[in-house]
Design a protein around this motif. Structure first.
Motif, short mmCIF file in Angstrom:
data_model
loop_
_atom_site.label_atom_id
_atom_site.label_comp_id
_atom_site.label_asym_id
_atom_site.label_seq_id
_atom_site.Cartn_x
_atom_site.Cartn_y
_atom_site.Cartn_z
N LEU A 46 21.09 27.51 -41.95
CA LEU A 46 19.88 28.31 -41.76
C LEU A 46 20.03 29.30 -40.60
CD1 LEU A 46 17.05 28.75 -42.91
CD2 LEU A 46 16.21 27.01 -41.34
N ALA A 47 20.73 28.90 -39.56
CA ALA A 47 20.91 29.78 -38.40
C ALA A 47 21.58 31.10 -38.79
CB ALA A 47 21.72 29.07 -37.32
N GLN A 48 22.53 31.05 -39.72
CA GLN A 48 23.19 32.29 -40.15
C GLN A 48 22.24 33.23 -40.89
OE1 GLN A 48 26.71 31.36 -42.48
NE2 GLN A 48 27.97 31.36 -40.64
N LEU A 49 21.27 32.67 -41.59
CA LEU A 49 20.36 33.47 -42.40
C LEU A 49 19.14 33.99 -41.64
CD1 LEU A 49 20.58 31.14 -45.51
CD2 LEU A 49 21.53 33.46 -45.36
N LYS A 50 18.78 33.32 -40.53
CA LYS A 50 17.56 33.67 -39.79
C LYS A 50 17.45 35.13 -39.36
CE LYS A 50 15.83 29.25 -38.14
NZ LYS A 50 15.57 28.40 -36.98
N PRO A 51 18.53 35.82 -38.98
CA PRO A 51 18.38 37.22 -38.59
C PRO A 51 17.88 38.15 -39.70
CG PRO A 51 20.47 36.35 -37.81
CD PRO A 51 19.89 35.33 -38.73
N TYR A 52 17.89 37.68 -40.94
CA TYR A 52 17.55 38.53 -42.07
C TYR A 52 16.14 38.31 -42.61
CZ TYR A 52 22.50 39.46 -41.86
OH TYR A 52 23.74 39.83 -41.41
N PHE A 53 15.44 37.28 -42.14
CA PHE A 53 14.08 37.06 -42.64
C PHE A 53 13.12 36.81 -41.49
CE2 PHE A 53 15.79 32.74 -42.68
CZ PHE A 53 14.73 31.94 -42.29
N ASP A 54 11.83 37.02 -41.77
CA ASP A 54 10.79 36.89 -40.75
C ASP A 54 10.32 35.43 -40.71
OD1 ASP A 54 8.67 37.01 -39.04
OD2 ASP A 54 7.78 38.81 -39.95
N LYS A 55 10.93 34.66 -39.85
CA LYS A 55 10.62 33.22 -39.75
C LYS A 55 9.23 32.97 -39.18
CE LYS A 55 13.71 33.12 -35.82
NZ LYS A 55 14.02 34.52 -35.95
N THR A 56 8.63 33.98 -38.52
CA THR A 56 7.28 33.80 -37.96
C THR A 56 6.23 33.67 -39.06
OG1 THR A 56 6.79 36.17 -37.79
CG2 THR A 56 7.91 35.14 -35.90
N LEU A 57 6.55 34.10 -40.28
CA LEU A 57 5.61 34.02 -41.38
C LEU A 57 5.73 32.72 -42.18
CD1 LEU A 57 5.78 37.68 -42.73
CD2 LEU A 57 4.08 36.67 -41.19
N LEU A 58 6.70 31.89 -41.78
CA LEU A 58 6.94 30.64 -42.51
C LEU A 58 6.51 29.43 -41.68
CD1 LEU A 58 10.47 31.34 -44.02
CD2 LEU A 58 8.24 31.74 -45.04
N THR A 59 6.03 28.42 -42.38
CA THR A 59 5.66 27.17 -41.71
C THR A 59 6.91 26.34 -41.45
OG1 THR A 59 5.39 25.93 -43.75
CG2 THR A 59 3.45 27.15 -42.96
N LYS A 60 6.76 25.33 -40.63
CA LYS A 60 7.85 24.40 -40.36
C LYS A 60 8.30 23.74 -41.67
CE LYS A 60 8.96 20.36 -37.57
NZ LYS A 60 8.45 19.35 -36.64
N GLN A 61 7.34 23.40 -42.52
CA GLN A 61 7.64 22.76 -43.80
C GLN A 61 8.44 23.70 -44.72
OE1 GLN A 61 4.54 22.78 -42.42
NE2 GLN A 61 4.40 20.62 -41.81
N GLN A 62 8.09 24.99 -44.71
CA GLN A 62 8.83 25.95 -45.55
C GLN A 62 10.26 26.11 -45.05
OE1 GLN A 62 5.88 29.03 -45.09
NE2 GLN A 62 5.15 28.78 -47.20
N LEU A 63 10.44 26.14 -43.73
CA LEU A 63 11.80 26.22 -43.17
C LEU A 63 12.60 24.97 -43.53
CD1 LEU A 63 11.02 27.79 -39.68
CD2 LEU A 63 12.26 28.87 -41.57
N GLN A 64 11.95 23.81 -43.51
CA GLN A 64 12.62 22.57 -43.89
C GLN A 64 13.02 22.59 -45.36
OE1 GLN A 64 9.71 19.66 -42.66
NE2 GLN A 64 10.67 19.36 -40.65
N LEU A 65 12.17 23.18 -46.19
CA LEU A 65 12.45 23.28 -47.62
C LEU A 65 13.71 24.12 -47.86
CD1 LEU A 65 11.00 22.19 -50.13
CD2 LEU A 65 9.76 24.34 -50.25
#
Length: 186
Positions: free
Chosen positions: A61-80
């Motif tokens: 996930l760390a490699q992909l984070k620079p390409y999407f807006d993680k502030t719009l996602l919940t903790k559960q969505q990031l876990q998914l």
């Protein structure tokens, strides 16, 4: 087809080339997602419209984070997104404001997947960032599942990370992170 080692494949990505590599079900075509000329080569080679957008695969996930807006996602969505699955799942997530349009096409989202195919996973680790992933096939042809099929469609000198696919029947499922809707059946 030019069979490449992991190190040679990584070097080709660094120099802006397009390569083929095995994924969970089919061979993918990939390149550096931040290199616009490499993306244009890939789109031309595949005869794919830039408006369709592209998938990024990463080792984590760390490699992909620079390409999407993680502030719009919940903790559960990031876990998914981060959760291992029996099935390869590509998630549509909101793009980051810095994400280049050559990756997202006409969309406000970007398609991302943590790839669990051993060679593709190792390639992303060696490259130290995600790579573009679109099925290795010319427009109108079926995706390549073997090294021989890659050579038939792209020629004997096309660079390919030497290995086998994960032998799954279908390419990754594509799902919307907000609704859970299946955009493409896997």
């Amino acid at each position: 087809m030019t069979a490449l080692t992991l190190t040679e494949s990584c070097q080709r990505l660094i120099t802006g080339e397009v390569i083929a590599y095995p994924t969970e079900a089919v061979f993918g075509l990939g390149c550096d997602p931040d290199n616009q000329s490499a993306i244009l080569k890939l789109l031309s080679l595949k005869q794919r419209s830039p408006e369709k957008g592209l998938i990024l695969i990463g080792a984590n996930l760390a490699q992909l984070k620079p390409y999407f807006d993680k502030t719009l996602l919940t903790k559960q969505q990031l876990q998914l997104i981060n959760q291992p699955s029996d099935q390869a799942i590509t998630w549509l997530v909101p793009k980051n404001s810095d994400t280049p349009p050559w990756l997202t096409g006409q969309f406000d989202s970007i398609a991302i997947r943590i790839c669990h195919h051993p060679l593709a996973h190792q390639l992303c680790l060696a490259f130290a960032k995600p790579i573009v992933s679109t099925s290795a096939n010319l427009s109108g042809y079926l995706p390549c599942r073997t090294l021989t099929e890659v050579e038939t469609q792209f020629g004997c000198s096309f660079p390919v990370l030497n290995g086998e696919t994960g032998h799954r029947c279908n390419p990754s499922q594509i799902r919307d992170i907000f609704t859970g809707d299946i955009i493409r059946q896997g």
